[in-house]
Scaffold this motif. Structure first.
Motif, PDB file in Angstrom:
ATOM      1  N   SER A 225       0.785  -1.183  -0.097  1.00  0.00           N
ATOM      2  CA  SER A 225      -0.041   0.168   0.001  1.00  0.00           C
ATOM      3  C   SER A 225       0.803   1.225  -0.032  1.00  0.00           C
ATOM      4  O   SER A 225       1.868   1.197   0.565  1.00  0.00           O
ATOM      5  CB  SER A 225      -1.042   0.114   1.239  1.00  0.00           C
ATOM      6  OG  SER A 225      -1.933  -0.874   1.196  1.00  0.00           O
ATOM      7  N   ILE A 242       1.730  -0.525 -13.383  1.00  0.00           N
ATOM      8  CA  ILE A 242       0.584  -0.067 -13.253  1.00  0.00           C
ATOM      9  C   ILE A 242       0.760   1.467 -13.460  1.00  0.00           C
ATOM     10  O   ILE A 242       1.793   2.105 -13.047  1.00  0.00           O
ATOM     11  CB  ILE A 242      -0.173  -0.351 -11.933  1.00  0.00           C
ATOM     12  CG1 ILE A 242       0.592   0.206 -10.955  1.00  0.00           C
ATOM     13  CG2 ILE A 242      -0.761  -1.554 -11.827  1.00  0.00           C
ATOM     14  CD1 ILE A 242      -0.231   0.332  -9.399  1.00  0.00           C
ATOM     15  N   PRO A 255       4.122  -2.727  -9.120  1.00  0.00           N
ATOM     16  CA  PRO A 255       3.159  -2.493  -7.900  1.00  0.00           C
ATOM     17  C   PRO A 255       3.533  -3.071  -6.540  1.00  0.00           C
ATOM     18  O   PRO A 255       3.113  -2.679  -5.477  1.00  0.00           O
ATOM     19  CB  PRO A 255       2.097  -3.626  -8.621  1.00  0.00           C
ATOM     20  CG  PRO A 255       2.677  -4.377  -9.501  1.00  0.00           C
ATOM     21  CD  PRO A 255       3.953  -3.421 -10.088  1.00  0.00           C
ATOM     22  N   HIS A 458      -2.153  -9.675  -9.776  1.00  0.00           N
ATOM     23  CA  HIS A 458      -2.538  -8.726  -8.652  1.00  0.00           C
ATOM     24  C   HIS A 458      -3.591  -7.889  -8.763  1.00  0.00           C
ATOM     25  O   HIS A 458      -3.510  -7.105  -9.813  1.00  0.00           O
ATOM     26  CB  HIS A 458      -0.997  -7.731  -8.509  1.00  0.00           C
ATOM     27  CG  HIS A 458       0.220  -8.691  -7.995  1.00  0.00           C
ATOM     28  ND1 HIS A 458       1.440  -8.594  -8.682  1.00  0.00           N
ATOM     29  CD2 HIS A 458       0.176  -9.597  -7.051  1.00  0.00           C
ATOM     30  CE1 HIS A 458       2.239  -9.343  -7.936  1.00  0.00           C
ATOM     31  NE2 HIS A 458       1.608 -10.050  -7.051  1.00  0.00           N
ATOM     32  N   CYS A 460      -5.217  -4.125  -8.223  1.00  0.00           N
ATOM     33  CA  CYS A 460      -4.821  -2.782  -7.437  1.00  0.00           C
ATOM     34  C   CYS A 460      -5.806  -1.959  -7.678  1.00  0.00           C
ATOM     35  O   CYS A 460      -6.704  -1.921  -8.609  1.00  0.00           O
ATOM     36  CB  CYS A 460      -3.764  -2.312  -8.553  1.00  0.00           C
ATOM     37  SG  CYS A 460      -2.288  -3.449  -9.167  1.00  0.00           S
ATOM     38  N   VAL A 468      -3.294   3.668  -2.730  1.00  0.00           N
ATOM     39  CA  VAL A 468      -3.540   2.218  -3.937  1.00  0.00           C
ATOM     40  C   VAL A 468      -2.840   1.093  -2.944  1.00  0.00           C
ATOM     41  O   VAL A 468      -1.859   1.140  -2.457  1.00  0.00           O
ATOM     42  CB  VAL A 468      -2.299   2.672  -5.012  1.00  0.00           C
ATOM     43  CG1 VAL A 468      -2.229   1.413  -5.970  1.00  0.00           C
ATOM     44  CG2 VAL A 468      -2.709   3.974  -5.631  1.00  0.00           C
ATOM     45  N   VAL A 470      -2.300  -3.194  -3.240  1.00  0.00           N
ATOM     46  CA  VAL A 470      -1.788  -4.225  -4.262  1.00  0.00           C
ATOM     47  C   VAL A 470      -2.399  -5.465  -3.363  1.00  0.00           C
ATOM     48  O   VAL A 470      -1.887  -5.528  -2.232  1.00  0.00           O
ATOM     49  CB  VAL A 470      -0.610  -4.148  -4.719  1.00  0.00           C
ATOM     50  CG1 VAL A 470      -0.440  -5.331  -5.502  1.00  0.00           C
ATOM     51  CG2 VAL A 470      -0.209  -2.803  -5.285  1.00  0.00           C
TER      52      VAL A 470
END
Length: 475
Positions: A225, A242, A255, A458, A460, A468, A470
């Motif tokens: 995170s 990402i 990520p 993953h 997201c 954000v 993951v």
């Protein structure tokens, strides 16, 4: 001119001009030169014919001088110009021939290098990858066998043949490799004899099979995170990275390590964005009614869509991209641009009972069978239809306060929808049936917005507070 004056009559006496007065520089008649009575009495006179011949000789001398000093010089300059032109033409021809020779030489070198590269690849493949090729072949055989078994299951369900599906599950469950035991089905054959239960029983069994293909909420865990300074409504997965739009930039990060890989300048907040295979970013700006593209050199405007407002974007499987559009007082639509330059496009409108289903489409994705799934913000629903606009389903959520914000497709062609109102992610099958709902509050996610699934599984999730998360989604 002297001849013409000689033939002209005298202005005073109206008789023929016969003489020329050197003092007055004019032709005169006989009466003008009479003693005492004429105007030219006592002047130096000569015959008009002699004066005419004298003038002709002077004109001839002038003509000769012009020919020698001017005309000959012009002719020489013209010859020199023709000579220069011929030299330039020869030089151009030599340059063209030299360019053709170099082009042929380069083409031969490219073909030679290409053949060498192919030979090297084949040699490397034969030398280093027989084991890998064998494993790939086995995996491909397993994939075909599993697809064949699943197809038999589907056919058995459609025909209502319960005995066949039960026998298939008992004998082939290990081959299907669903990571699920079917010990609870040991008593099923006794219940199968009941005349009123076969259809429901088979439906439950096949539902269990489909459920086993998706990890449940209990199997999900947070891996990473981090936080940005803006709410994350748009998030896009490309390869193993990402892309997120933060203040003033598009940022590409890993990520799991949050290592920044690339960033591109973006002075506005986009309605939606996508990243092409060549790492060019296409984004929509709603208040400008425009779609832009960021190239490695500059930012260009691809399309001005007024009076329609462009909102959601997604890449098309067959090249180009889709864009959702809406306008006040009119129905929404989906436009497919065949290429990244927006030079060719077609419109898709989904109808139900003669009326357009789309009111205010804001997000869009395309799954593997080319079906389009659109979030419609006006009624708060998710609409699925095929590439020609035929309606498949309309999902309005299974709970109150359904508020879809983000949408994406996972590697198993399931549709994931972030429900902002209920703090969930709903997972739909390709036909629009709810497969499962992932509760996000246990992971500290209270405002889910943008979502995407990377190629390695993953999930997201972007939040309204800038975080954000993951998650390990597919095992």
């Amino acid at each position: 001119m002297a001849t013409k004056l000689q033939e002209t009559k005298c202005k005073i006496h109206s008789v023929k001009l016969t003489s020329y007065c050197n003092d007055c520089d004019d032709f005169v008649c006989n009466m003008c030169k009479q003693p005492k009575s004429g105007q030219h009495d006592g002047h130096v006179l000569m015959s008009a014919t002699e004066k005419t011949n004298e003038l002709k000789e002077e004109v001839g001398d002038y003509m000769n001088m012009i020919n020698e000093n001017v005309f000959n010089h012009v002719q020489q300059n013209i010859r020199e110009a023709y000579s220069i032109q011929s030299g330039l033409e020869r030089n151009c021809e030599e340059l063209i021939n030299e360019g053709n020779r170099r082009e042929k030489h380069l083409m031969k070198e490219i073909q030679k290098s290409s053949r060498k590269l192919k030979d090297d690849i084949e040699a490397h493949r034969l030398k280093y990858s027989p084991g890998l090729a064998s494993k790939l072949g086995n995996l491909e055989d397993n994939k075909k066998r599993i697809e064949s078994l699943l197809k038999r299951c589907e056919n058995s369900i459609n025909t209502g043949n319960s005995y066949e599906i039960l026998e298939l599950i008992k004998t082939k469950s290990s081959a299907l490799n669903f990571n699920t035991t079917f010990s609870s089905l040991t008593t099923v054959p006794k219940m199968e004899l009941h005349p009123l239960r076969p259809v429901y029983l088979v439906g439950d069994i096949f539902g269990s099979i489909r459920q086993s293909r998706v990890v449940s909420s209990e199997g999900i865990r947070v891996l990473k995170s981090w936080r940005y300074d803006i709410y994350i409504e748009n998030i896009f997965a490309r390869h193993d990275c990402i892309w997120v739009n933060k203040t003033g930039f598009f940022v590409s990060v890993k990520p799991l390590t949050v290592q920044e890989v690339d960033r591109k300048l973006c002075p506005v907040y986009p309605g939606s964005f996508i990243v092409t295979a060549s790492s060019e970013i296409i984004y929509s700006v709603s208040h400008e009614h425009s779609i832009y593209k960021i190239t490695p050199v500059l930012t260009v405007k691809l399309k001005h869509t007024y009076p329609y407002v462009p909102s959601g974007l997604c890449l098309a499987l067959q090249g180009g991209f889709y864009a959702t559009m809406y306008r006040a007082g009119a129905h929404g639509k989906v436009v497919r641009y065949v290429n990244d330059e927006c030079s060719d496009w077609s419109e898709i409108v989904c109808y139900k009972n003669g009326e357009s289903v789309l009111k205010k489409p804001v997000k869009i994705v395309e799954n593997a069978n080319r079906d389009l799934w659109v979030i419609d913000a006006s009624p708060g629903s998710v609409i699925g239809f095929n590439s020609v606009g035929r309606l498949k389903c309309e999902y309005k959520g299974k709970r109150d306060n359904f508020e879809p914000i983000g949408i994406c497709i996972d590697c198993r062609c399931n549709i994931l929808i972030s429900d902002y109102g209920n703090k969930l992610i709903d997972v739909l099958l390709h036909d629009g049936q709810l497969l499962t709902s992932i509760k996000l509050q246990p992971f500290g996610i209270s405002r889910p917005m943008g979502i995407c699934v990377t190629k390695d599984g993953h999930l997201c999730v972007g939040q309204g507070n800038g975080y954000v998360h993951v998650l390990r989604y597919l095992q």
